[in-house]
Design a protein around this motif. Structure first.
Motif, mmCIF file in Angstrom:
data_model
loop_
_atom_site.group_PDB
_atom_site.id
_atom_site.type_symbol
_atom_site.label_atom_id
_atom_site.label_comp_id
_atom_site.label_asym_id
_atom_site.label_seq_id
_atom_site.Cartn_x
_atom_site.Cartn_y
_atom_site.Cartn_z
ATOM 1 N N THR A 125 54.558 51.951 34.420
ATOM 2 C CA THR A 125 55.407 52.149 34.538
ATOM 3 C C THR A 125 55.683 52.621 32.740
ATOM 4 O O THR A 125 56.474 53.748 32.304
ATOM 5 N N THR A 139 62.097 56.873 38.852
ATOM 6 C CA THR A 139 62.532 55.986 39.438
ATOM 7 C C THR A 139 61.988 55.241 40.325
ATOM 8 O O THR A 139 61.840 54.099 40.325
ATOM 9 N N ALA A 140 61.050 55.855 40.512
ATOM 10 C CA ALA A 140 59.769 55.195 41.931
ATOM 11 C C ALA A 140 59.332 53.912 40.676
ATOM 12 O O ALA A 140 59.147 52.718 41.480
ATOM 13 N N TRP A 141 58.306 53.902 39.370
ATOM 14 C CA TRP A 141 57.825 52.717 39.197
ATOM 15 C C TRP A 141 58.732 52.260 38.499
ATOM 16 O O TRP A 141 58.802 50.509 37.963
ATOM 17 N N THR A 142 60.270 52.037 38.638
ATOM 18 C CA THR A 142 61.027 51.507 37.947
ATOM 19 C C THR A 142 61.493 50.894 38.852
ATOM 20 O O THR A 142 61.515 49.077 39.388
ATOM 21 N N LEU A 143 61.072 51.107 40.107
ATOM 22 C CA LEU A 143 61.610 50.416 41.227
ATOM 23 C C LEU A 143 61.013 48.980 41.618
ATOM 24 O O LEU A 143 60.732 48.256 42.195
ATOM 25 N N LEU A 144 59.908 49.776 41.531
ATOM 26 C CA LEU A 144 58.022 49.514 42.115
ATOM 27 C C LEU A 144 57.775 47.667 40.810
ATOM 28 O O LEU A 144 57.949 47.097 41.227
ATOM 29 N N TYR A 199 63.608 46.812 46.915
ATOM 30 C CA TYR A 199 63.088 48.194 45.788
ATOM 31 C C TYR A 199 61.257 48.307 45.816
ATOM 32 O O TYR A 199 61.749 49.778 45.988
ATOM 33 N N GLY A 252 61.018 52.870 45.925
ATOM 34 C CA GLY A 252 59.911 53.196 45.276
ATOM 35 C C GLY A 252 58.279 53.674 45.686
ATOM 36 O O GLY A 252 58.216 55.271 45.202
ATOM 37 N N SER A 253 58.239 52.953 46.285
ATOM 38 C CA SER A 253 56.890 53.418 47.714
ATOM 39 C C SER A 253 57.179 54.884 48.319
ATOM 40 O O SER A 253 56.623 55.785 48.271
#
Length: 163
Positions: A77, A91-96, A137, A141-142
Motif C-alpha cells: 500500500t 482504493t483496493a490497497w486502502t480497503l485491504l 473491506y 478490495g480483492s
C-alpha cells in the motif's frame, strides 16, 4: 505520496473498531437483531481462526500469519501510494489495508475477531456466515484488485494480437 491513503485506512479501521466495541458492549452471543427491516442481521460471533473458522484450533499460527500478511499489505500500500494515478488500485490497497489491520488488531488484542454481520437466508451456508466491516473491506478490495488485474490482462492480450 498520496496523503489520503493513511487517513482513509485510519478512518475505515476506526469505523470497524467502533462497531466492534458497540457489539461487544450491547449484543449478547445468543442475540440476533434485524437491521432496519432488511435481511441483514446483527449478531456477535467470535472467530479465533481465519475465514469460516479455518485453523481456529491454532490461534498462534493465525496471529503470526495475520501479522506477516498485514505487514506485506501495508508495504505494498505504501509503495502504491507513491505512484501517480491508479485510483482503483489505490482504493483496493486502502480497503485491504484497513481490513487487514482491523482483524489483525482483534487477533492480537482480543485473541479473536469479533464478527457481527449476518444475512437471513434459507441457504444454510449463507445463513451461517457472519462477517464484520473489515471482511467487507477485504472483499471489496480483492474484487477491485481482481477487476484491475483482469483489465490489465485483457490489454496485454489485445496488444499481442494487434498486427
Amino acid at each position: 505520496m498520496h496523503t489520503s491513503i493513511p487517513g482513509a485506512v485510519g478512518t475505515l479501521f476506526a469505523l470497524d473498531m467502533a462497531v466492534k466495541q458497540y457489539i461487544e458492549e450491547n449484543v449478547s452471543e445468543k442475540e440476533e437483531k434485524n437491521f432496519c427491516g432488511t435481511k441483514v442481521l446483527i449478531r456477535k460471533v467470535y472467530n479465533k481462526g481465519f475465514a469460516f473458522n479455518s485453523m481456529d484450533s491454532e490461534p498462534d499460527k493465525v496471529k503470526k500469519a495475520s501479522v506477516i500478511t498485514t505487514a506485506v499489505i501495508l508495504m505494498l500500500t505504501l509503495a502504491e501510494s507513491f505512484r501517480e494515478g491508479h485510483k482503483v488500485t489505490k482504493t483496493a490497497w486502502t480497503l485491504l489495508s484497513a481490513g487487514a489491520i482491523s482483524n489483525t488488531y482483534d487477533r492480537i488484542v482480543r485473541g479473536k475477531v469479533v464478527d457481527y454481520i449476518g444475512i437471513r437466508s434459507d441457504h444454510k451456508i449463507l445463513g451461517d456466515v457472519t462477517a464484520n466491516l473489515a471482511d467487507v473491506y477485504i472483499l471489496i478490495g480483492s474484487v477491485l484488485m481482481w477487476m484491475r488485474e483482469s483489465e490489465n490482462d485483457n490489454r496485454k492480450y489485445e496488444q499481442k494480437i494487434e498486427y
